[in-house]
Design an enzyme around this catalytic site. Sequence first.
Site, PDB file in Angstrom:
ATOM      1  N   HIS A 128       0.859  -1.182   0.000  1.00 57.22           N
ATOM      2  CA  HIS A 128       0.000   0.000   0.000  1.00 57.22           C
ATOM      3  C   HIS A 128       0.898   1.235   0.000  1.00 57.22           C
ATOM      4  CE1 HIS A 128      -3.859  -1.933   0.470  1.00 57.22           C
ATOM      5  NE2 HIS A 128      -3.487  -2.576   1.574  1.00 57.22           N
ATOM      6  N   CYS A 170      -0.422   2.645  -4.263  1.00 59.50           N
ATOM      7  CA  CYS A 170      -1.215   3.853  -4.500  1.00 59.50           C
ATOM      8  C   CYS A 170      -0.383   5.093  -4.184  1.00 59.50           C
ATOM      9  CB  CYS A 170      -2.470   3.843  -3.635  1.00 59.50           C
ATOM     10  SG  CYS A 170      -3.704   2.631  -4.134  1.00 59.50           S
TER      11      CYS A 170
END
Length: 282
Positions: A128, A170
């Site tokens: 992430h 991301c």
Amino acid sequence: MADTGDGPHVEEDLTDAKSISSSKGKNLPASKSVDSEILQDSRYRMDYPEMGECVIINNKNFHKHTGMSPRSGTDVDAARVRGVFRTLGYKIKINNDLSCEDIFNLLQNVSEEDHSKRSSFVCVLLSHGDEGLIYGTDGPLELKALTSLFRGDRCKSLAGKPKLFFIQACRGTELDSGIEADSASEETVCQKIPVEADFLYAYSTAPGYYSWRNSAEGSWFIQSLCKMLEKHARELELMQILTRVNRRVAEYESCSTRQDFNAKKQIPCIVSMLTKEFHFPS
């Protein structure tokens, strides 16, 4: 208009920022190109005894307090990356579910190794993220803190050699809905180099945007990267390959039961400080 200066001016290099010191009264030489002092070799050397190390950090599970969900599909990415870079001659180090401290310590140890017999260095981060951040299992870590370990003044055995970072994460929470478009079918002899030179950062998505990953087939970016490397590594220069990766990722479109996440697009982002062409050995 008349010149209102107070006498002859000496050429001086200036920064596009607030002044941090005054050079008034100093005779500064004009900046000069050192082209005549640099061996005109347009390609990185790839004839060292080893291609180098490929460090893969594959984070799937996160501590509950982070609020981060498991990254299903990331093991598919890790396995594909391992196979492709091993075929390209790299020594693989794969690490799963590392904390921030573990990530930093791992890369610090790698940066302190002797890379003098290696042509390059590759790091693949699967996790992430947010803008400028990558997540360990216990929270966020600044990417700059990791990449700076390999700067020319800190990792001297990699100075002047390519350092490639591929980052599947991301970089924000923006969504790209897309738009319809019409379309037709010998090392340097220079004594000093910038410490930030010879890095390449290939991000899975543009700044500020989500990065997409299929829970069964892996991420759009990593799967496209591996596909293009398998197909073109022996014939095309790296930036040409990454341009093809961009095109392939741009052809994807998300499929989600959430209407606000459905039919979205993605474009990778290449940030290059490479100073030569990167060609994998044929």
